[in-house]
Design an enzyme around this catalytic site. Sequence first.
Site, PDB file in Angstrom:
ATOM      1  N   ALA A  60     -27.322  36.816   7.901  1.00 19.76           N
ATOM      2  CA  ALA A  60     -27.520  35.314   7.815  1.00 19.76           C
ATOM      3  C   ALA A  60     -27.137  34.636   9.334  1.00 19.76           C
ATOM      4  CB  ALA A  60     -26.513  34.657   6.821  1.00 19.76           C
ATOM      5  N   VAL A  86     -22.993  38.491   9.555  1.00 21.27           N
ATOM      6  CA  VAL A  86     -23.128  37.207  10.366  1.00 21.27           C
ATOM      7  C   VAL A  86     -23.889  37.555  11.458  1.00 21.27           C
ATOM      8  CG1 VAL A  86     -22.008  35.469  11.700  1.00 21.27           C
ATOM      9  CG2 VAL A  86     -20.757  36.152   9.732  1.00 21.27           C
ATOM     10  N   LYS A  87     -25.110  36.873  11.741  1.00 21.04           N
ATOM     11  CA  LYS A  87     -26.009  37.329  12.553  1.00 21.04           C
ATOM     12  C   LYS A  87     -25.721  36.253  13.837  1.00 21.04           C
ATOM     13  CE  LYS A  87     -30.861  38.364  12.967  1.00 21.04           C
ATOM     14  NZ  LYS A  87     -32.376  38.292  12.084  1.00 21.04           N
ATOM     15  N   VAL A  88     -25.507  36.955  15.130  1.00 20.07           N
ATOM     16  CA  VAL A  88     -24.978  36.182  16.274  1.00 20.07           C
ATOM     17  C   VAL A  88     -26.125  36.559  17.338  1.00 20.07           C
ATOM     18  CG1 VAL A  88     -23.250  36.024  17.721  1.00 20.07           C
ATOM     19  CG2 VAL A  88     -22.772  36.353  15.541  1.00 20.07           C
TER      20      VAL A  88
END
Length: 219
Positions: A60, A86-88
């Site tokens: 996400a 968590v996509k950063v």
Amino acid sequence: MKFFIDTANLDQIREAQDLGILDGVTTNPSLMAKEGITGEQNVINHYKAICDIVDNNVSAEVISTTYDEIIKEGEALAALNPKIVVKVPMIKDGVKAIKYFSSKGIKTNCTLIFSAGQALLAAKAGATYVSPFLGRLDDISSDGLVLIEDIRTIFDNYGYETQILAASIRGPLHIVNCAKLGADVITAPLTAIVGLLKHPLTDSGLATFLADHAKAAGK
């Protein structure tokens, strides 16, 4: 090698899951918009729906670009479901945020990787995954597969546990070549994954077997 599907389409995710080969899902704001998912609460509800379908690994993506906001948004996403990664983005504050998330046991996927140096920084910060974008490099006449090979060499040299998640996959051949080079994961559209099933000799061979069976059975 793990197979992720790169989409926000629930029907495609279910189809890949039913095939029995799906290990996860990657999404981004563009994919959400493509499915007509707008508004913060609708996006959150859609992530929850994806988590209900797959067993693990739902990337996400944060849309924030400053450290404090990335942390705030990332922690909120991670709290939705233990399956969330968590996509950063690969930016300075993104790398700092990955280090923070790593210290808190939150899985991360560092996206928009276009160089081995970027992948090295993300691994140093403790990223769970790095996502080099093959297709976009190919689009500018740069060989994306060379990047996969370079990252694999560097990670193996130093024993980094960060997994190489080959992204921007355009077709079945990209998947096969990534497997040959040792990518840990690919994320691809359903068409590319299903394309691995196809070969004209399989089709013609099956047609021959079925015709011979029908003849032998007197049909």
